[in-house]
Write an enzyme that holds these catalytic residues in place. Structure first.
Site, PDB file in Angstrom:
ATOM      1  N   PRO A  67      31.929  44.982  21.756  1.00 54.30           N
ATOM      2  CA  PRO A  67      32.126  45.632  20.837  1.00 54.30           C
ATOM      3  C   PRO A  67      31.015  46.922  20.466  1.00 54.30           C
ATOM      4  O   PRO A  67      31.471  47.859  19.764  1.00 54.30           O
ATOM      5  CB  PRO A  67      32.035  44.612  19.479  1.00 54.30           C
ATOM      6  CG  PRO A  67      32.420  43.192  20.307  1.00 54.30           C
ATOM      7  CD  PRO A  67      31.801  43.674  21.508  1.00 54.30           C
ATOM      8  N   THR A  94      31.742  51.370  24.000  1.00 53.61           N
ATOM      9  CA  THR A  94      31.509  52.670  23.396  1.00 53.61           C
ATOM     10  C   THR A  94      30.255  52.386  22.423  1.00 53.61           C
ATOM     11  O   THR A  94      30.123  51.812  21.612  1.00 53.61           O
ATOM     12  CB  THR A  94      32.356  53.284  22.289  1.00 53.61           C
ATOM     13  OG1 THR A  94      33.668  53.401  22.967  1.00 53.61           O
ATOM     14  CG2 THR A  94      32.071  54.360  21.687  1.00 53.61           C
ATOM     15  N   LYS A 169      31.905  60.271  25.155  1.00 49.31           N
ATOM     16  CA  LYS A 169      32.695  59.392  24.524  1.00 49.31           C
ATOM     17  C   LYS A 169      32.772  59.485  23.147  1.00 49.31           C
ATOM     18  O   LYS A 169      33.647  59.439  22.159  1.00 49.31           O
ATOM     19  CB  LYS A 169      32.297  57.799  25.074  1.00 49.31           C
ATOM     20  CG  LYS A 169      33.227  56.826  24.340  1.00 49.31           C
ATOM     21  CD  LYS A 169      34.901  57.002  24.280  1.00 49.31           C
ATOM     22  CE  LYS A 169      35.516  56.109  23.828  1.00 49.31           C
ATOM     23  NZ  LYS A 169      37.002  56.237  23.773  1.00 49.31           N
TER      24      LYS A 169
END
Length: 294
Positions: A67, A94, A169
């Site tokens: 996460p 991410t 990203k």
């Protein structure tokens, strides 16, 4: 074939892991909350590790889909203590680039190698091996992991050294989540001004303002498909918080990104913090804040 470990076989990780198996890589996975994806992969030939230590010892390259940075940091601490020298850690989460650069340094100091390879795409594209990957790694490590990443990604770009993939990203997600915040606000205005959601969509769909993200967002806003884009509002807010830290570190004024973050924070803090509260559902929270019943 490189022996692959995979931590985080959830919405994105399951499809990625399936493609690694299909390409012939020996695969070791580990369960978290949901056993369904693990059992499916074991049925296809994967091995299940009883612990993270066991997975590390069985793997040449470990993929992580977690996460956020706190979880990645905890996982990497175990990997560094138990992977054989020369192994590679590939963080597909991410993550916060500040954390990523710290972990990359610790990984190299431990005799291992690092690549951040965050994802672009949807769970459906993960299943078909058509994701994109934005990679931060040195040239030698990139050459090693590129054919492995190619089993689950159609487009692979080396952005630069470790941390660069996660920076790109976050910029990518700023664009998509910015679109989402604008769409939700525009639809609230369309409803309250009498134009209506359907007429708004009729004009925009197929125009120069149309795009793939617009279509998945409107898959919920117009068609009511709650799973049109399965990326949670909680993760979206987390990403924008990471981007705020990135902007602060670079000394960049980011007023538009601040507005996007606040739109997401409003939704998460007024009930959109569940595991099935996805980004397109932002339209409901913006509507409610404006006295609109959808």
């Amino acid at each position: 074939m490189e022996k692959i470990g995979f931590v985080g076989v959830g919405l994105m990780g399951h499809g990625m892991a399936s493609n690694l198996l299909a390409a012939g890589h020996p695969l070791t996975v580990i369960a978290h909350r949901n056993r369904g994806p693990v059992e499916d992969l074991v049925g296809k030939g994967a091995s299940e590790a009883g612990s993270l230590e066991e997975l590390a010892q069985a793997s040449d390259i470990v993929h992580i889909c977690a996460p956020g940075s706190p979880q990645v940091e905890a996982i990497v601490e175990v990997l560094l203590a138990h992977m054989a020298k020369g192994g590679v850690v590939v963080d597909c989460s991410t993550s916060n680039p500040v954390s990523t650069e710290m972990l990359a340094g610790k990984t190299e100091a431990a005799g291992l190698h690092w690549a951040d390879a965050p994802l672009g795409g949807t769970p459906a594209q993960a299943e078909t091996g058509e994701l994109s990957a934005m990679v931060g790694a040195n040239a030698e490590t990139f050459a090693r992991v590129e054919p492995v990443i190619a089993t689950w990604a159609k487009a692979i770009v080396r952005i630069g050294d470790p941390g660069a993939g996660h920076k790109m990203k976050l910029l990518n997600n700023f664009l998509s989540l910015g679109y989402g915040a604008i769409y939700a606000e525009a639809l609230a205005m369309a409803e309250k001004s009498g134009v209506g959601t359907e007429m708004f969509d009729r004009v925009i769909r197929g125009s120069r303002m149309d795009c793939g993200f617009y279509q998945t967002f409107m898959g919920y806003a117009v068609e009511g498909n709650r799973e049109a884009h399965k990326f949670t509002l909680t993760n979206a807010l987390k990403d924008m918080r990471y981007l705020t830290a990135m902007a602060d570190g670079a000394g960049v004024a980011n007023p538009v990104q601040g507005a996007v973050k606040n739109s997401l924070a409003m939704a998460v803090n007024t009930g959109g913090d569940g595991r099935e509260d996805y980004v397109p559902h932002l339209v409901d929270f913006v509507a409610k804040a404006n006295g609109i019943t959808r």
